[in-house]
Design a protein around this motif. Sequence first.
Motif, PDB file in Angstrom:
ATOM      1  N   UNK A 248       0.810  -1.364   0.105  1.00  8.28           N
ATOM      2  CA  UNK A 248       0.020   0.087  -0.025  1.00  8.28           C
ATOM      3  C   UNK A 248       0.770   1.314   0.126  1.00  8.28           C
ATOM      4  N   UNK A 249       2.045   1.222   0.568  1.00  9.43           N
ATOM      5  CA  UNK A 249       2.873   2.443   0.457  1.00  9.43           C
ATOM      6  C   UNK A 249       4.013   2.424  -0.751  1.00  9.43           C
ATOM      7  N   UNK A 250       3.956   1.604  -1.559  1.00 10.55           N
ATOM      8  CA  UNK A 250       4.959   1.477  -2.474  1.00 10.55           C
ATOM      9  C   UNK A 250       4.721   2.216  -3.718  1.00 10.55           C
ATOM     10  N   UNK A 251       5.393   2.545  -4.452  1.00 14.60           N
ATOM     11  CA  UNK A 251       4.816   3.462  -5.810  1.00 14.60           C
ATOM     12  C   UNK A 251       4.713   2.367  -6.852  1.00 14.60           C
ATOM     13  N   UNK A 252       4.894   1.120  -6.889  1.00 16.31           N
ATOM     14  CA  UNK A 252       4.663   0.247  -7.677  1.00 16.31           C
ATOM     15  C   UNK A 252       4.701  -1.285  -7.171  1.00 16.31           C
ATOM     16  N   UNK A 253       3.971  -2.282  -7.871  1.00 21.08           N
ATOM     17  CA  UNK A 253       4.179  -3.645  -7.109  1.00 21.08           C
ATOM     18  C   UNK A 253       3.996  -4.602  -8.070  1.00 21.08           C
ATOM     19  N   UNK A 254       4.483  -5.797  -7.881  1.00 21.13           N
ATOM     20  CA  UNK A 254       4.344  -6.914  -8.743  1.00 21.13           C
ATOM     21  C   UNK A 254       3.014  -7.547  -8.450  1.00 21.13           C
ATOM     22  N   UNK A 255       2.184  -7.763  -9.379  1.00 20.36           N
ATOM     23  CA  UNK A 255       0.735  -8.100  -9.188  1.00 20.36           C
ATOM     24  C   UNK A 255       0.283  -9.236 -10.370  1.00 20.36           C
TER      25      UNK A 255
END
Length: 322
Positions: A248-255
């Motif tokens: 929730x606090x990252x600029x991007x995530x692996x999804x």
Amino acid sequence: MQIGLITDSVSHLTFEEALDLAKGLGLSSVEVATGNWSESPHADLPSLVSSAEARAEFAGRIADRGLGLSALTANGNQLHPVSGPEQDEVVRDTIEVASALGVPTVVMMSGLPGGRGDSHPNWITTSWPPENLDILAHQWDEVAVPYWRELAAFARDKGVRLAVEACGGQLVHSVSSMVRLIESVGDPEVVGANLDPSHLMWMGADIPTVIRELGGSIFHVHAKDIRVNGPRAARDGLLDTVAITDPGDRAWNYVTLGLGHPGGETFWADFVYTLRSVGYDGTLNIEHEDTLVNSVEGVGRAADLLRRVTLVEAPDWRPADI
């Protein structure tokens, strides 16, 4: 093309359970990690190196389910200024096992050296201040290129290709740095690319352009997506040191495949079609690293999406058909 599974995606499952999952989803093959950054839950590398019986048993479990073994993975930092030799041993043992099993490809990252006298790796991302370029020259000319030339000769002798994954925090993290490594080594039949588009997505690369630029250098492909967290990216940009366990606090995530890159399924259809256009007809291996989605569910959703867009049969068009 075929669809496969990186078994580390479901590392909590036993090897048999991971293979059964791949079979149940109608996949064609698996890719198994052997150590370094992976805890290697599905392969005992020392046993595979030392025992023909262990290798036969390992391969038999896969073949008994009608699956192939598309690659072994030894991702780590064999150029680390302190632990590099230990990680290099895993790489070479993995190449030995791949050769003995008839597996064509070992997936790796380029590694990342330190600067002169450093005890930690040093990722240079800008050309300023001026000493950055001096560090980069040392990393490439004095560490990486000599290492990779020697490793390529070792792999060629074993009949194994090395598929290098461009990734942030590695010396090879872009198309240009991938091409630099391939050209510097000078053995393009042995050293090529493992295309994992997710790493290049968050750095802003256009993936169809990446595919066209790499072309025949693409030896292997991972299917993995990212999702940009708009508010955080707008605040801080995309260079991010927030832990992957705090999405929730990252600029991007692996999804999970299809839940991230704009265009969803349309993007992945274009991905497959562009790969076909440059001659790639290998495996698309699902890699699940979505911390918000159950891994078995995520792998299943990815398999469903890829089945809808993957081109399976060889083209049969001929000029006379016009």
